[in-house]
Design a protein around this motif. Structure first.
Motif, PDB file in Angstrom:
ATOM      1  N   LEU A 196       0.871  -1.297   0.024  1.00 18.38           N
ATOM      2  CA  LEU A 196      -0.159  -0.060   0.080  1.00 18.38           C
ATOM      3  C   LEU A 196       0.787   1.227   0.031  1.00 18.38           C
ATOM      4  CD1 LEU A 196      -2.939  -0.660   2.282  1.00 18.38           C
ATOM      5  CD2 LEU A 196      -2.970  -0.287   0.000  1.00 18.38           C
ATOM      6  N   ARG A 197       1.987   1.103   0.772  1.00 18.49           N
ATOM      7  CA  ARG A 197       3.020   2.501   0.851  1.00 18.49           C
ATOM      8  C   ARG A 197       3.441   2.574  -0.642  1.00 18.49           C
ATOM      9  NH1 ARG A 197       7.715   2.369   5.003  1.00 18.49           N
ATOM     10  NH2 ARG A 197       5.807   2.617   6.432  1.00 18.49           N
ATOM     11  N   ARG A 198       3.723   1.452  -1.281  1.00 14.85           N
ATOM     12  CA  ARG A 198       4.340   1.782  -2.649  1.00 14.85           C
ATOM     13  C   ARG A 198       3.132   2.171  -3.680  1.00 14.85           C
ATOM     14  NH1 ARG A 198       8.138  -3.669  -4.085  1.00 14.85           N
ATOM     15  NH2 ARG A 198       9.521  -2.957  -2.280  1.00 14.85           N
ATOM     16  N   ILE A 199       2.199   1.759  -3.363  1.00 14.68           N
ATOM     17  CA  ILE A 199       1.162   2.333  -4.357  1.00 14.68           C
ATOM     18  C   ILE A 199       0.713   3.549  -3.775  1.00 14.68           C
ATOM     19  CG2 ILE A 199      -1.574   2.188  -4.808  1.00 14.68           C
ATOM     20  CD1 ILE A 199      -1.441  -0.992  -4.317  1.00 14.68           C
ATOM     21  N   ILE A 200       0.698   4.102  -2.750  1.00 16.64           N
ATOM     22  CA  ILE A 200       0.527   5.440  -2.104  1.00 16.64           C
ATOM     23  C   ILE A 200       1.397   6.288  -2.843  1.00 16.64           C
ATOM     24  CG2 ILE A 200       0.418   7.079  -0.539  1.00 16.64           C
ATOM     25  CD1 ILE A 200      -1.173   4.834   1.024  1.00 16.64           C
ATOM     26  N   SER A 201       2.854   5.974  -2.645  1.00 17.63           N
ATOM     27  CA  SER A 201       3.870   6.721  -3.174  1.00 17.63           C
ATOM     28  C   SER A 201       4.078   6.750  -4.396  1.00 17.63           C
ATOM     29  CB  SER A 201       5.249   6.261  -2.412  1.00 17.63           C
ATOM     30  OG  SER A 201       5.580   5.243  -2.864  1.00 17.63           O
ATOM     31  N   SER A 202       3.584   5.724  -5.357  1.00 16.20           N
ATOM     32  CA  SER A 202       3.688   5.964  -6.722  1.00 16.20           C
ATOM     33  C   SER A 202       2.692   6.596  -7.143  1.00 16.20           C
ATOM     34  CB  SER A 202       3.513   4.475  -7.423  1.00 16.20           C
ATOM     35  OG  SER A 202       2.349   3.965  -7.293  1.00 16.20           O
ATOM     36  N   LEU A 203       1.494   6.602  -6.732  1.00 14.70           N
ATOM     37  CA  LEU A 203       0.321   7.582  -6.888  1.00 14.70           C
ATOM     38  C   LEU A 203       0.794   8.830  -6.694  1.00 14.70           C
ATOM     39  CD1 LEU A 203      -2.995   6.054  -5.496  1.00 14.70           C
ATOM     40  CD2 LEU A 203      -2.754   6.689  -7.832  1.00 14.70           C
ATOM     41  N   SER A 204       1.475   9.145  -5.721  1.00 12.41           N
ATOM     42  CA  SER A 204       1.612  10.490  -5.400  1.00 12.41           C
ATOM     43  C   SER A 204       2.874  11.094  -6.294  1.00 12.41           C
ATOM     44  CB  SER A 204       2.289  10.865  -3.927  1.00 12.41           C
ATOM     45  OG  SER A 204       3.363  10.043  -3.503  1.00 12.41           O
ATOM     46  N   ARG A 205       3.668  10.186  -6.520  1.00 10.77           N
ATOM     47  CA  ARG A 205       4.593  10.497  -7.732  1.00 10.77           C
ATOM     48  C   ARG A 205       4.267  10.620  -8.855  1.00 10.77           C
ATOM     49  NH1 ARG A 205       8.205   6.770  -5.848  1.00 10.77           N
ATOM     50  NH2 ARG A 205       7.402   5.076  -7.146  1.00 10.77           N
ATOM     51  N   GLY A 206       3.094   9.878  -9.334  1.00  9.93           N
ATOM     52  CA  GLY A 206       2.361  10.258 -10.542  1.00  9.93           C
ATOM     53  C   GLY A 206       1.586  11.514 -10.451  1.00  9.93           C
ATOM     54  N   ILE A 207       1.104  11.967  -9.431  1.00  8.97           N
ATOM     55  CA  ILE A 207       0.375  13.039  -9.355  1.00  8.97           C
ATOM     56  C   ILE A 207       1.153  14.357  -9.459  1.00  8.97           C
ATOM     57  CG2 ILE A 207      -1.008  14.611  -7.750  1.00  8.97           C
ATOM     58  CD1 ILE A 207      -2.245  11.935  -6.824  1.00  8.97           C
ATOM     59  N   ASP A 208       2.533  14.061  -8.767  1.00 10.92           N
ATOM     60  CA  ASP A 208       3.455  15.025  -8.688  1.00 10.92           C
ATOM     61  C   ASP A 208       3.993  15.394 -10.263  1.00 10.92           C
ATOM     62  OD1 ASP A 208       4.983  16.747  -7.170  1.00 10.92           O
ATOM     63  OD2 ASP A 208       6.641  15.497  -7.590  1.00 10.92           O
ATOM     64  N   THR A 209       4.149  14.297 -10.991  1.00 12.53           N
ATOM     65  CA  THR A 209       4.637  14.448 -12.386  1.00 12.53           C
ATOM     66  C   THR A 209       3.650  15.071 -13.492  1.00 12.53           C
ATOM     67  OG1 THR A 209       5.478  12.035 -11.964  1.00 12.53           O
ATOM     68  CG2 THR A 209       5.833  13.104 -14.104  1.00 12.53           C
ATOM     69  N   ALA A 210       2.278  14.559 -13.141  1.00 16.13           N
ATOM     70  CA  ALA A 210       1.111  15.329 -13.872  1.00 16.13           C
ATOM     71  C   ALA A 210       1.031  16.623 -13.476  1.00 16.13           C
ATOM     72  CB  ALA A 210      -0.276  14.557 -13.474  1.00 16.13           C
ATOM     73  N   TYR A 211       1.044  17.028 -12.036  1.00 17.57           N
ATOM     74  CA  TYR A 211       0.930  18.471 -11.811  1.00 17.57           C
ATOM     75  C   TYR A 211       2.184  19.307 -12.453  1.00 17.57           C
ATOM     76  CZ  TYR A 211       0.555  22.384  -8.811  1.00 17.57           C
ATOM     77  OH  TYR A 211       0.615  23.677  -8.356  1.00 17.57           O
ATOM     78  N   SER A 212       3.466  18.550 -12.391  1.00 16.48           N
ATOM     79  CA  SER A 212       4.230  19.699 -12.920  1.00 16.48           C
ATOM     80  C   SER A 212       4.308  19.622 -14.289  1.00 16.48           C
ATOM     81  CB  SER A 212       5.735  19.097 -12.402  1.00 16.48           C
ATOM     82  OG  SER A 212       5.881  17.759 -12.854  1.00 16.48           O
ATOM     83  N   GLN A 213       3.770  18.451 -15.219  1.00 15.40           N
ATOM     84  CA  GLN A 213       3.588  18.748 -16.385  1.00 15.40           C
ATOM     85  C   GLN A 213       2.725  19.716 -16.819  1.00 15.40           C
ATOM     86  OE1 GLN A 213       3.198  14.822 -17.745  1.00 15.40           O
ATOM     87  NE2 GLN A 213       5.585  14.428 -18.035  1.00 15.40           N
ATOM     88  N   VAL A 214       1.502  19.598 -16.250  1.00 19.64           N
ATOM     89  CA  VAL A 214       0.400  20.740 -16.389  1.00 19.64           C
ATOM     90  C   VAL A 214       0.985  22.131 -16.323  1.00 19.64           C
ATOM     91  CG1 VAL A 214      -1.882  21.454 -15.874  1.00 19.64           C
ATOM     92  CG2 VAL A 214      -1.494  18.894 -16.101  1.00 19.64           C
ATOM     93  N   THR A 215       1.573  22.304 -15.083  1.00 16.74           N
ATOM     94  CA  THR A 215       2.090  23.573 -14.887  1.00 16.74           C
ATOM     95  C   THR A 215       3.189  23.954 -15.970  1.00 16.74           C
ATOM     96  OG1 THR A 215       3.530  22.645 -13.094  1.00 16.74           O
ATOM     97  CG2 THR A 215       1.506  23.772 -12.361  1.00 16.74           C
ATOM     98  N   ALA A 216       3.819  23.246 -16.220  1.00 14.47           N
ATOM     99  CA  ALA A 216       4.921  23.325 -17.183  1.00 14.47           C
ATOM    100  C   ALA A 216       4.018  23.804 -18.529  1.00 14.47           C
ATOM    101  CB  ALA A 216       5.851  22.162 -17.409  1.00 14.47           C
ATOM    102  N   GLY A 217       3.220  23.023 -18.831  1.00 12.20           N
ATOM    103  CA  GLY A 217       2.445  23.261 -20.063  1.00 12.20           C
ATOM    104  C   GLY A 217       1.836  24.761 -20.074  1.00 12.20           C
ATOM    105  N   LEU A 218       1.057  24.992 -18.962  1.00 14.88           N
ATOM    106  CA  LEU A 218       0.427  26.289 -18.782  1.00 14.88           C
ATOM    107  C   LEU A 218       1.466  27.329 -18.798  1.00 14.88           C
ATOM    108  CD1 LEU A 218      -2.166  25.306 -16.279  1.00 14.88           C
ATOM    109  CD2 LEU A 218      -2.453  26.063 -18.574  1.00 14.88           C
ATOM    110  N   ASN A 219       2.623  27.216 -18.044  1.00 18.68           N
ATOM    111  CA  ASN A 219       3.637  27.922 -18.244  1.00 18.68           C
ATOM    112  C   ASN A 219       4.315  28.253 -19.557  1.00 18.68           C
ATOM    113  OD1 ASN A 219       3.911  28.842 -15.485  1.00 18.68           O
ATOM    114  ND2 ASN A 219       5.535  27.081 -14.818  1.00 18.68           N
ATOM    115  N   GLY A 220       4.396  27.262 -20.240  1.00 20.16           N
ATOM    116  CA  GLY A 220       4.831  27.642 -21.649  1.00 20.16           C
ATOM    117  C   GLY A 220       3.842  28.556 -22.487  1.00 20.16           C
ATOM    118  N   ILE A 221       2.655  28.266 -22.195  1.00 17.71           N
ATOM    119  CA  ILE A 221       1.550  29.026 -23.007  1.00 17.71           C
ATOM    120  C   ILE A 221       1.751  30.503 -22.630  1.00 17.71           C
ATOM    121  CG2 ILE A 221      -0.929  29.456 -23.326  1.00 17.71           C
ATOM    122  CD1 ILE A 221      -1.346  26.213 -23.018  1.00 17.71           C
TER     123      ILE A 221
END
Lengths: 119, 566
Positions: free
Chosen positions: B495-520
């Motif tokens: 569960l800890r792995r699932i949660i940490s990979s989920l949080s890593r995923g959320i983290d990556t998605a968040y930074s990609q979205v913000t990077a995209g918006l930053n680009g625009i």
């Protein structure tokens, strides 16, 4: 089986521990004796009328064969299982007691380990 | 009058009084009187509901004595006495008090006649026993205790939820045969199942018990799980799913126990397996089967405590119970070895030992009801018990590879406790009539038939022979320092792995979205800058002089064009 004669300084070997030491040294004899007793028990099936709940219980040698085969099977399956689930002792880190060396040994103040010999 | 006081009060008052006595041999001896008082009381009290108090709209029954609660109450008191004698040398007041209160809470739960009192004692067993795990005093023990506490209290919460639901549906809080019929009884069933270490709910047992102190584990082994057995026998006798749950419980721990290095963890798996037999008995639910469950719980508490006592003595003297670090201790701890072998023979159900006269009731009950597969599984499990508790525990501690350790024999109080427990194991094995007489139902049963004795010896000795063959041929798995992961990996790692990979995923998605918006936003800013910035067409500034020249030129053009146009 190797046997390095121990130095039991504080109270010496009793007859009982000497007998056990003999068994350890002559473990082959002990096993042969066990096999002889087991064989006699197997033949015991001829000497009485068995009353089982199920028909297969009354087959000759059902229980001895069952005991032997199941034992070997359990151990072999467990060995396979170990291959799947074995991890280093500190796998769970300090959230478990697995890797702790254990509690301090207590000899009521009198040390009489003759030390060493860890596997 | 004195005998109608609920036993929990003996234990609470006893705990307080013993704390007043200066810490030392007098206090430790005085504590032994508490379970003795409990035993005296039980032998003198008539069956019936003794203490009832009104609480809000309900009547709580604190002291229900009937045949079922009598057997469990008696063995709990005996176990408390033996554990306190075994721990006589312990001078840690927390362990002293919590041992007494834990035993008292478990006994209180056995005599509870309603679900609300049961709930209170149920949680009390959790809150008191966790201190016996923390008593080890290490970082690992702290975390283990927290996991234990969360699971145990969780069981209590489910019990409370089920009770509340039951009250709203039926208006009754009576702790009686309920059967598994609806959501309320299912919640209570799972609450009992957690404490009973049902498959997949079992890991707290193997996690927590080996983490306790040398004496603490002996105390722990007696109460919590057998309280759950009692509760299941009270509320769910004849619930067929228990037969199958019990079968799984009998089988799977056998494999884990066979490869486990920590011998007290081996015993915890073995405990789990023994509970399986009792659960099957409850599931079958006939008088013979329920008698078998009660008898097996009685015998099991003694021989399991005895085995934990012998391993506790080894832990006390050597500081470890890891098989890889032990071996050859028979030379200097011969008495402990003998007691360990008595426990091993009892749990393996050798004739003349207690397991033989208790387990066979359940096996016969299964056969009588035509559960052939269940019966075969029981026989397989019995061979498994011989493997891990009958052979592995005594052999790798006291014989096997010589570790070179020459510890002193156990202290006198441990030896005395082990001697008394061994005597009970052998006594019950030779003369089971007194135990059979106090079982819940009147059933005629004779374990000592020729067939039963001979076949039992055959199966056990041939299994022993198989061990000799495997061990001498080097096929038998060697003892190595390692842990084996079990289902608790899911919540400790997975569960800890699932949660940490989920949080890593959320983290990556968040930074990609913000990077995209930053680009625009960035490109908008850049193009504005291009057009309106200092160098842009619309934004560039020029020097004043040239601006004046440009303006003059424009004015000149305007002048010329306006003149030429007029």
């Amino acid at each position: 089986m190797t046997h390095n004669h121990p130095s039991t300084e504080q109270d010496g070997d009793t007859t009982f521990t000497r007998l056990l030491s003999w068994c350890v040294v002559n473990s082959k004899t002990v096993v042969i004796a066990l096999a002889a007793v087991s064989g006699a028990l197997l033949l015991g099936d001829f000497l009485y009328e068995k009353h089982g709940h199920f028909a297969f219980e009354e087959w000759f040698g059902f229980y001895p064969v069952f005991g032997f085969v199941v034992y070997v099977t359990v151990v072999m399956l467990a060995k396979k299982l170990r291959g799947l689930i074995k991890r280093p002792e500190d796998y769970y880190g300090d959230t478990s007691v697995d890797a702790e060396d254990g509690l301090p040994a207590t000899d009521d103040g009198k040390q009489n380990h003759d030390g060493g010999g860890h596997a | 009058m004195l005998e109608t006081i609920p036993p929990i009060f003996w234990y609470i008052i006893g705990a307080v009084i013993t704390l007043i006595i200066p810490n030392g041999r007098f206090r430790a001896t005085a504590m032994l009187l508490i379970p003795l008082a409990g035993i005296w009381q039980l032998l003198n009290i008539p069956h019936g509901d003794h203490i009832q108090i009104d609480f809000l709209d309900y009547t709580l029954t604190l002291f229900r004595v009937d045949k079922l609660s009598f057997v469990f109450g008696l063995i709990f008191n005996i176990a408390a006495f033996l554990s306190l004698l075994y721990a006589w040398h312990v001078r840690d007041p927390i362990q002293q008090v919590m041992t007494v209160l834990y035993a008292g809470a478990a006994i209180g739960a056995v005599f509870a006649g309603d679900l609300i009192s049961l709930f209170i004692f149920w949680e009390a067993t959790a809150l008191t026993s966790v201190f016996l795990i923390w008593a080890r005093g290490t970082e690992g023990a702290y975390h283990t205790g927290m996991r234990y506490l969360i699971i145990q209290v969780g069981s209590g919460v489910l019990l409370l939820a089920g009770t509340l639901l039951l009250v709203t549906q039926t208006g009754s809080i009576a702790f009686i045969d309920r059967g598994l019929v609806d959501l309320a009884t299912l919640l209570i069933f799972i609450a009992f199942g957690i404490k009973c270490a049902f498959p997949l709910l079992h890991n707290w047992l193997q996690d927590a018990y080996p983490a306790s102190t040398a004496t603490g584990t002996v105390v722990l082994s007696a109460f919590t799980t057998k309280l759950a057995i009692y509760a299941l026998a009270r509320a769910y006798p004849g619930t067929e799913i228990l037969v199958y749950i019990g079968c799984v419980m009998m089988i799977f721990p056998v494999f884990f126990a066979a490869i486990e290095n920590n011998l007290r963890k081996v015993l915890a798996y073995s405990l789990n397996n023994q509970l399986g037999f009792m659960v099957v008995g409850i599931g079958i639910g006939t008088p013979l089967a329920l008698n078998g469950t009660a008898a097996h719980a009685f015998a099991h508490i003694l021989y399991k405590a005895l085995l934990f006592m012998s391993m506790g003595a080894v832990l006390h003297r050597t500081g470890t119970t890891k098989a890889s670090e032990l071996g050859g201790l028979y030379r200097t701890m011969p008495l402990t070895m003998i007691f360990c072998v008595v426990g091993a023979a009892s749990i393996s159900a050798f004739p003349l030992f207690s397991g033989f006269i208790s387990k066979s009731l359940i096996q016969s009950a299964a056969a009588n009801e035509g559960y052939m597969v269940v019966w075969v599984i029981m026989l397989i499990a019995s061979v498994g018990v011989l493997e891990h508790s009958g052979i592995k525990i005594p052999f790798f501690t006291f014989f096997g590879h010589d570790s070179g350790k020459r510890p002193k024999e156990a202290p006198w109080n441990m030896l005395l406790a082990m001697f008394l427990t061994s005597s009970l194991c052998i006594g019950l094995g030779i003369y089971p009539a007194p135990l059979y007489a106090i079982l819940p139902f009147e059933v005629e049963y004779d374990p000592y038939t020729t067939t039963h004795v001979v076949t039992q010896f055959q199966v056990l000795l041939f299994a022993l022979l198989a061990f000799c063959v495997l061990y001498r041929s080097g096929v038998y798995p060697v003892e190595i320092r390692a842990v084996n992961i079990d289902f608790d990996w899911i919540y400790r790692r997975g569960l800890r792995r699932i949660i940490s990979s989920l949080s890593r995923g959320i983290d990556t998605a968040y930074s990609q979205v913000t990077a995209g918006l930053n680009g625009i936003v960035g490109s908008i800013i850049a193009s504005s800058r291009r057009h309106f910035g200092p160098i842009g067409l619309f934004g560039s500034t020029t020097r004043v002089g040239s601006a004046v020249a440009w303006i003059s030129a424009l004015l000149l053009i305007a002048l010329v064009t306006s003149y030429s146009g007029s």
